[in-house]
Scaffold this motif. Structure first.
Motif, mmCIF file in Angstrom:
data_model
loop_
_atom_site.group_PDB
_atom_site.id
_atom_site.type_symbol
_atom_site.label_atom_id
_atom_site.label_comp_id
_atom_site.label_asym_id
_atom_site.label_seq_id
_atom_site.Cartn_x
_atom_site.Cartn_y
_atom_site.Cartn_z
ATOM 1 N N UNK A 1 0.845 -1.179 0.117
ATOM 2 C CA UNK A 1 -0.084 -0.057 -0.004
ATOM 3 C C UNK A 1 0.671 1.367 -0.031
ATOM 4 N N UNK A 2 1.751 0.993 1.011
ATOM 5 C CA UNK A 2 2.818 2.431 1.103
ATOM 6 C C UNK A 2 3.311 2.621 -0.426
ATOM 7 N N UNK A 3 3.856 1.547 -1.020
ATOM 8 C CA UNK A 3 4.587 1.619 -2.259
ATOM 9 C C UNK A 3 3.761 2.074 -3.544
ATOM 10 N N UNK B 1 2.963 8.742 3.003
ATOM 11 C CA UNK B 1 2.792 9.116 4.601
ATOM 12 C C UNK B 1 1.003 9.638 4.561
ATOM 13 N N UNK B 2 0.324 8.963 3.830
ATOM 14 C CA UNK B 2 -1.214 9.471 3.979
ATOM 15 C C UNK B 2 -1.966 8.167 4.515
ATOM 16 N N UNK B 3 -1.257 7.050 4.711
ATOM 17 C CA UNK B 3 -2.157 5.819 4.903
ATOM 18 C C UNK B 3 -3.150 5.768 6.248
ATOM 19 N N UNK C 1 -6.329 5.867 -7.915
ATOM 20 C CA UNK C 1 -5.265 5.457 -8.828
ATOM 21 C C UNK C 1 -4.349 4.326 -7.998
ATOM 22 N N UNK C 2 -4.135 4.554 -6.887
ATOM 23 C CA UNK C 2 -3.264 3.524 -5.995
ATOM 24 C C UNK C 2 -4.053 2.305 -5.991
#
Length: 257
Positions: free
Chosen positions: A120-122, A131-133, A150-151
């Motif tokens: 998810x971070x990737x 840094x918005x997780x 999009x992510x």
């Protein structure tokens, strides 16, 4: 010759007496950025729903990576590595950004929570959302929510993906954004394919001129159930064909009724 990622053979779809698609052929090859344009109500979103496996054609055949689609996802068909980016982002308000992006992996994969958080971070980093997780959708702007969607579309289970990147389907991804916000999203969309290599190809449904120009290389023009024109984006804007000219100028005079 390179095999198409997506191939339609004489696909037709109607809703009641209204024919949306009439014996349509389509091919999308690896690395392509294809725009589907045309007047409102002509069936562009129907094309995306058919490709995503949300609905089935009435007649004709749909192939994804050489495999014929026999059923819809609701009937048990596998998604076949297709990610759909909705017009309104379609995030879960009660979940964090990270939980939204990793939702499919949380529900359907056997990956550990730590691995899902890593993936998810990737993906968030690829769309400029590092840094918005831990934030919630209500805490970020509309443009940022678009990037989160999009992510979510490019994330996949590395244990089952067979190294095949998702084919992305975009449904009006810049609708409702100001020009600066639109440019940011358009840049991310283009770079996910050409720079980050985070998807294998995409189809873009949009009416926004900047999005057409900045995110597509090839265009198909849908009107009256047929692809009336197909060619490069540059050729489309230079064309003297009345359909295209009327669409791009917004004139009320011409063949589009």
């Amino acid at each position: 010759m390179e095999e198409p990622l997506i191939e339609w053979r004489k696909v037709s779809k109607a809703f009641g007496s209204k024919v949306i698609l009439d014996q349509v052929d389509l091919k999308v090859f690896p690395g392509e950025a294809v725009g589907v344009i045309g007047p409102s109500g002509t069936g562009k979103s129907t094309i995306l729903k058919l490709l995503a496996g949300l609905i089935a054609p009435d007649t004709g055949e749909i192939y994804v990576r050489g495999q014929k689609r026999e059923r819809t996802i609701e009937q048990g068909e596998a998604p076949q590595g297709i990610g759909l980016v909705f017009q309104q982002s379609a995030l879960f308000d009660s979940l964090t950004v990270g939980e939204n992006v990793g939702f499919s992996l949380i529900r359907h994969s056997k990956l550990s929570r730590e691995k899902i958080q890593e993936l998810t971070a990737e993906k968030l980093a690829l769309v400029g959302m590092s840094n918005t997780q831990d934030l919630y959708p209500a805490e970020i702007s509309g443009g940022m929510r678009k990037r989160v969607s999009l992510a979510r579309a490019i994330i996949s289970d590395p244990e089952t993906a067979d190294d095949q990147l998702n084919i992305l389907l975009y449904d009006e991804p810049t609708a409702g954004l100001d020009p600066v916000g639109s440019t940011r999203i358009e840049t991310v969309i283009r770079e996910l394919l050409t720079v980050q290599k985070a998807c294998s190809a995409y189809l873009m449904v949009t009416h926004v001129h900047s999005t057409i120009k900045l995110t597509t290389d090839r265009i198909v023009f849908l009107y009256q159930g047929k692809f009336q024109w197909e060619g490069t984006t540059d050729d489309a804007y230079r064309s003297e064909i009345p359909l295209l000219k009327q669409f791009f100028t917004g004139s009320i005079e011409g063949p589009i009724k």
